[in-house]
Design a protein around this motif. Structure first.
Motif, PDB file in Angstrom:
ATOM      1  N   LEU A   7     -12.559  96.631 -27.395  1.00  0.00           N
ATOM      2  CA  LEU A   7     -12.430  95.035 -27.074  1.00  0.00           C
ATOM      3  C   LEU A   7     -13.537  94.607 -26.277  1.00  0.00           C
ATOM      4  N   LEU A  52      -5.041  87.815 -24.280  1.00  0.00           N
ATOM      5  CA  LEU A  52      -5.393  88.994 -25.159  1.00  0.00           C
ATOM      6  C   LEU A  52      -4.227  89.343 -26.135  1.00  0.00           C
ATOM      7  N   ILE A  63     -12.848  86.688 -28.584  1.00  0.00           N
ATOM      8  CA  ILE A  63     -12.423  87.726 -28.284  1.00  0.00           C
ATOM      9  C   ILE A  63     -12.905  88.889 -29.541  1.00  0.00           C
ATOM     10  N   PHE A  65     -12.133  92.589 -31.237  1.00  0.00           N
ATOM     11  CA  PHE A  65     -11.532  93.617 -31.331  1.00  0.00           C
ATOM     12  C   PHE A  65     -11.989  94.509 -32.524  1.00  0.00           C
TER      13      PHE A  65
END
Length: 508
Positions: A7, A52, A63, A65
């Motif tokens: 992440l 998140l 973000i 991921f």
């Protein structure tokens, strides 16, 4: 821990009006690690994790991921991407069963009803695998806080998450249950999962985490390997100064009896016996602690002492005045202050500003009113003064209290109650959800009240809090007092066993 990035939260900004709660945060988490997130109340930890898991949307930033950019519009989308969070305030529907909570919002109700047998089997399989003791048919409202927490953890595991976020997960656990939870986190990592662990308990962070990121002023100021730091250094990073890890408690001779409880019994809100034949006294210059796992009658005891639950039998006297039979309003007129267990339900009114929360129950008394009229200037002045003395972070006295972090809300409640005129102070969960700097502050204030001759009853699931503040500790199990122990850390195991109802001891 593999060293491979799972992440990346890069340049995350979040504002609520003029209030900046995330100021360009960058956080990276590696696969198969336990990554601790530390910071003072209001530092932005929960906001960042809420972004998140899809509860909030950032104003700026991205973000990434598993190597791909991620945009989340809801917690359901986060779960689809295998990201799940167990919040500090649980997200369960009380009047549904465990299994019904697990399938809620996950598709057609008719399909879910048809598949309930498979749902039950999956819950039992996971519960067995991780030793969580979760019953699919149990009604959530019938479960203790500790049991509800296990339900929440299993809920995100049920949905097949790869990244688990835990916000203050050990606040309601015994030492033995905490050990079991920390072991579970290691088990999850061994199973290929990654954990973000938000906690104010530095000893737990040191025990279980691989790396630690420290937040201050809505930014990540440093990330370190846990093996290369220590609790004192982490506390300094969080607060920006050295923090006392233990507070001196001057020996005082207990004074007159202020509160006397004799053979008190009462039922809980569900009509079942909750407090059973409890007797104790609290004297001036004394802090009496009550330890116990949540759900063993401590909450009902506090409600009975404040008139919010009727006393079934026995007596309670404050300064010689019988409280049994008095209304909560009548008791509120007596020299008693109360810091409640659940600030949202009993301590504050979330839509109201700080000024109006300050004067709850005292709006008709000096210095807040005169001749039936509120003195708005004085109320604002008193609110600013309390914010300064208790270091409450807010944009101003007129800020709605719902905009504050949980710890800052708690500091306002503590300050408001300590400003009352009282002989007896009832505290239920003083430091729940507040950081080490705020904990040091409010504990100092409580010890000042002890030195000023006040009688204090401290109900807490935090054993460190009880050891630091109490002159003696009573242990409560299944509604009864099962032992009394001095605040001696070498007897932690004894208290833990008493809290679990396994080895009741006579008074030490």
């Amino acid at each position: 821990m593999t060293g491979k990035q799972l992440l990346l939260m890069d340049g995350i900004h979040k504002r609520f009006g003029p209030l900046i709660v995330s100021a360009g945060v960058t956080l990276d988490v590696e696969e198969n690690e336990i990554h601790a997130l530390l910071g003072e109340n209001g530092a932005g930890k929960t906001v960042l994790m809420s972004i998140l898991c899809g509860v909030l949307s950032p104003n700026e930033g991205q973000i990434v991921f598993k190597g791909r950019p991620l945009k989340l519009g809801s917690p359901r989308e986060a779960i689809k991407h295998r990201i799940g969070m167990v919040h500090q305030h649980f997200m369960l529907v009380p009047n549904l069963t465990v299994a019904e909570n697990y399938v809620l919002g996950q598709g057609s109700p008719f399909r879910m009803i048809r598949d309930m047998k498979a749902v039950h089997a999956r819950i039992l399989e996971l519960s067995d695998r991780y030793g969580l003791d979760v019953a699919p048919d149990a009604l959530v409202s019938s479960l203790s806080v500790g049991e509800q927490q296990r339900v929440e953890i299993l809920k995100v595991l049920y949905h097949g998450i790869e990244l688990l976020i835990l916000d203050e997960p050990t606040a309601v656990l015994t030492p033995q249950e905490t050990d079991r939870l920390l072991h579970l986190l290691r088990q999850l990592v061994a199973d290929g999962k990654t954990v973000i662990f938000i906690s104010h308990k530095l000893d737990e962070v040191m025990r279980v985490s691989d790396r630690v990121s420290v937040m201050r002023d809505a930014k990540v100021v440093r990330t370190v390997k846990t093996s290369e730091t220590n609790a004192r250094e982490l506390a300094r990073m969080m607060v920006g100064r050295d923090v006392l890890m233990d507070l001196p408690r001057a020996p005082l001779e207990p004074g007159r009896i202020v509160l006397s409880v004799e053979h008190l019994s009462c039922d809980g809100e569900a009509g079942l016996p909750a407090v059973r034949d409890v007797s104790f006294e609290v004297r001036a210059n004394e802090i009496v602690g009550i330890a116990g796992v949540s759900g063993n009658g401590q909450s009902e005891l506090a409600l009975a002492l404040t008139g919010l639950l009727p006393v079934g039998s026995g007596s309670v006297t404050l300064d010689g005045i019988q409280l049994a039979g008095l209304s909560s309003h009548e008791i509120n007129q007596l020299p008693m202050a109360h810091i409640p267990e659940d600030r949202h339900r009993m301590g504050i009114v979330l839509p109201l500003p700080l000024t109006e929360n300050l004067i709850l129950q005292r709006f008709d008394k000096a210095p807040f009113s005169s001749r039936g009229l509120l003195d708005l200037n004085e109320i604002t002045k008193q609110t600013r003064d309390l914010m300064r003395r208790f270091k409450v972070k807010a944009s101003g006295p007129g800020d709605r209290i719902r905009n504050l972090s949980g710890g800052n809300q708690q500091k306002l409640v503590v300050g408001r109650e300590l400003d009352r005129r009282f002989d007896f102070l009832l505290i239920n969960q003083l430091t729940r959800g507040i950081d080490i700097g705020a904990t040091e502050l409010v504990m100092h204030k409580i010890l000042e009240q002890r030195s000023a001759g006040k009688a204090i009853l401290l109900i807490s699931t935090e054993l460190e809090e009880l050891f630091t503040l109490s002159d003696r500790i009573l242990v409560m199990y299944e509604g009864r007092l099962v032992g009394e122990i001095p605040p001696d850390r070498s007897r932690l195991e004894e208290i833990g066993l008493l809290m679990a109802g396994k080895s009741p001891l006579s008074a030490a």
